[in-house]
Every structure is written in C-alpha cells, then in structure tokens.
Design a protein around this motif. Structure first.
Motif, PDB file in Angstrom:
ATOM      1  N   MET A   1       0.850  -1.189   0.000  1.00 46.46           N
ATOM      2  CA  MET A   1       0.000   0.000   0.000  1.00 46.46           C
ATOM      3  C   MET A   1       0.888   1.241   0.000  1.00 46.46           C
ATOM      4  SD  MET A   1      -3.020   1.159  -0.061  1.00 46.46           S
ATOM      5  CE  MET A   1      -3.886  -0.352   0.269  1.00 46.46           C
ATOM      6  N   ARG A  52      -9.187   4.885   6.982  1.00 46.55           N
ATOM      7  CA  ARG A  52      -8.579   4.284   5.799  1.00 46.55           C
ATOM      8  C   ARG A  52      -7.967   2.925   6.103  1.00 46.55           C
ATOM      9  NH1 ARG A  52      -7.061   7.826   1.395  1.00 46.55           N
ATOM     10  NH2 ARG A  52      -8.685   9.419   1.386  1.00 46.55           N
ATOM     11  N   ILE A  53      -7.381   2.798   7.271  1.00 45.41           N
ATOM     12  CA  ILE A  53      -6.843   1.496   7.664  1.00 45.41           C
ATOM     13  C   ILE A  53      -7.994   0.501   7.858  1.00 45.41           C
ATOM     14  CG2 ILE A  53      -5.642   0.262   9.514  1.00 45.41           C
ATOM     15  CD1 ILE A  53      -3.895   2.786   9.847  1.00 45.41           C
ATOM     16  N   TYR A  56      -8.996  -0.754   4.484  1.00 48.42           N
ATOM     17  CA  TYR A  56      -8.024  -1.724   3.967  1.00 48.42           C
ATOM     18  C   TYR A  56      -8.297  -3.120   4.524  1.00 48.42           C
ATOM     19  CZ  TYR A  56      -3.679  -4.291   3.431  1.00 48.42           C
ATOM     20  OH  TYR A  56      -2.765  -5.266   3.153  1.00 48.42           O
ATOM     21  N   HIS A  57      -8.523  -3.195   5.823  1.00 46.37           N
ATOM     22  CA  HIS A  57      -8.754  -4.509   6.439  1.00 46.37           C
ATOM     23  C   HIS A  57     -10.104  -5.099   6.032  1.00 46.37           C
ATOM     24  CE1 HIS A  57      -5.112  -4.743   8.768  1.00 46.37           C
ATOM     25  NE2 HIS A  57      -5.302  -3.539   9.259  1.00 46.37           N
ATOM     26  N   SER A  60      -9.585  -6.468   2.431  1.00 46.77           N
ATOM     27  CA  SER A  60      -8.682  -7.611   2.458  1.00 46.77           C
ATOM     28  C   SER A  60      -9.373  -8.851   3.016  1.00 46.77           C
ATOM     29  CB  SER A  60      -7.439  -7.283   3.306  1.00 46.77           C
ATOM     30  OG  SER A  60      -6.708  -6.224   2.725  1.00 46.77           O
ATOM     31  N   LEU A  84      -8.569   4.538  -3.000  1.00 45.74           N
ATOM     32  CA  LEU A  84      -8.025   3.637  -1.995  1.00 45.74           C
ATOM     33  C   LEU A  84      -8.594   2.229  -2.153  1.00 45.74           C
ATOM     34  CD1 LEU A  84      -6.503   2.976   0.636  1.00 45.74           C
ATOM     35  CD2 LEU A  84      -8.478   3.827   1.886  1.00 45.74           C
ATOM     36  N   VAL A  88      -6.495  -1.229  -3.121  1.00 39.62           N
ATOM     37  CA  VAL A  88      -6.476  -2.473  -2.353  1.00 39.62           C
ATOM     38  C   VAL A  88      -6.833  -3.642  -3.266  1.00 39.62           C
ATOM     39  CG1 VAL A  88      -7.458  -3.728  -0.403  1.00 39.62           C
ATOM     40  CG2 VAL A  88      -7.079  -1.271  -0.217  1.00 39.62           C
ATOM     41  N   GLU A  92      -4.444  -6.850  -4.109  1.00 38.87           N
ATOM     42  CA  GLU A  92      -4.864  -8.218  -3.783  1.00 38.87           C
ATOM     43  C   GLU A  92      -5.186  -9.025  -5.045  1.00 38.87           C
ATOM     44  OE1 GLU A  92      -4.828  -9.491  -0.853  1.00 38.87           O
ATOM     45  OE2 GLU A  92      -4.620  -7.756   0.464  1.00 38.87           O
TER      46      GLU A  92
END
Length: 238
Positions: A1, A52-53, A56-57, A60, A84, A88, A92
C-alpha cells in the motif's frame, strides 16, 4: 500500500478539524497569525488515517474469504476513498471485481467539477475508472446497483436537515441491504456513538439514527470502530 493514501494532503480549508483544533485556529486568526494547526491523526483528506486502515482490512478480509459480489460506494465526491478501495483490489489481484460509485457530483468546497477531479485521481494512480453512477440516489438506485454486493461504503455527507439525511440513508439501505451477500460488510462513515467513543465528533447527526432504525429488526449488530476524530462503524451480513 503506497504511503500516499496515508499522508497525501487534500486542501478543503480545514473543516475536518476537531473542536480543539478549530478553536486553536480561530485564536490564531484573531491574533493575525498565518500558521495553522492540524489534528494529529488527520490525513488532510475527508477521512482519517484510522478510517482508511479500517477500509483496507475490510476489503482484504472480503477477498481472503472470497465473499461474492461487487463493491459500492454511496457518496464518492472526488473519489479519494474510491481510489483507496481500487488500490487495495489491485494489490490483492482482485481488480476484476467492479467498484460502483454513486454521487450527484454537485460542486462543493471550491471544487467546481468533482467528477473531473475523480477521473484525474484515477488516472494519476494508474487505475481503471470505477462504474460511475451520476445523479441523486433516488434516481440511480435500485436499477443501477449490482445484483450482488460484497462491500458497501456509505459516506454520503449532508449539509442540511439531519432528518432529511436520515431518510436518504433509509431509502438507500432498503435497496443495498437485500443485495448484500453472506459475509458482506457495510462500512458506515460518521456513525458516532459517544457512549462508546466519547471524544468522537458527531459530524453527521443523521447517520446513527438512520442505521439504528434500519437495523432494529435485522439480525446483524452494528460495531463501532475507533476512527480518530470522526465516527466509523460496520456490520457484517449474516
């Protein structure tokens, strides 16, 4: 990232600051000083580092568990979060999943052409454009929603009456929720529960009442997340 999603600044005149930050900046203006302070967790975007984190999770996890469906963002403006999400997916190796973004693209905050800025943001990051649905939500939903949704990011800010905002969200969720597949995640920006996170700023007071009302007869539970100075929550479709 790439670190640009955490640190790159976007100038929208500081309206995102917390109450202490805004108070400090007002004092600096009154003193005739040009310096300004910025909240420690701020990205300079219309979202925090923590939000934002979280995103991401979320994405994912969905990819790791192969949850069926496409992704939708309700309220995209200039596409910062959409970039964003796409980044991601690219990282992935799931770029074949489609991202659909929905917005009226009304000029706001000294941005006369939000849609043009969105397109430029995707070009800058060398990403394919998402499926863009321009118009009011009542006109673009339900006909333009994908049949299966694995991720819904709800971030339609509202500058007017919170009760009108609540109604818009209720109508949107009535179309989105039935299309969410088993294990799908709904990310709710500005859901602020001060009983759990007392320092979070309730920037959009129509959000929590809308989702509390919508989810009252649903089996899922809304979980509140730490998101710096703003609210964030989610639920996972059973």
């Amino acid at each position: 990232m790439h670190n640009t999603f955490i640190t790159r600044h976007f100038d929208w005149d500081g309206r995102h600051g917390s109450r202490p930050v805004r108070a400090a900046n007002r004092a600096l203006r009154l003193l005739g000083k040009s310096a300004r302070v910025r909240a420690p967790y701020s990205t300079g975007y219309m979202s925090t580092v923590e939000q934002r984190i979280n995103l991401y999770h979320f994405i994912s996890q969905l990819i790791a568990h192969d949850v069926r469906g496409d992704l939708v963002e309700i309220g995209t403006f200039v596409g910062e979060t959409a970039v964003l999400i796409s980044k991601v997916l690219e990282g992935e190796h799931n770029i074949d999943r489609r991202l659909h973004v929905y917005d009226s693209f009304t000029p706001l905050w000294n941005t006369p052409e939000p849609l043009k800025v969105l397109e430029q943001n995707f070009v800058e990051h060398r990403l394919p454009l998402p499926e863009i649905h321009k118009g009011w939500f009542k006109d673009t939903m339900p006909d333009e929603l994908p049949n299966e949704i694995c991720f819904a990011h709800i971030d339609c800010g509202w500058g007017g009456d919170p009760r009108e905002h609540e109604q818009v969200l209720l109508e949107a969720m009535a179309h989105i929720y039935p299309r969410m597949t088993h294990g799908a995640i709904c990310s709710i920006v500005d859901y602020t529960d001060n009983s759990e996170l007392p320092d979070a700023e309730d920037a959009q007071p129509g959000v929590k009442p809308a989702f509390d009302k919508f989810m009252a007869d649903k089996p899922e539970h809304i979980s509140v997340l730490f998101a710096g100075e703003f609210g964030h929550a989610y639920f996972r479709k059973l």
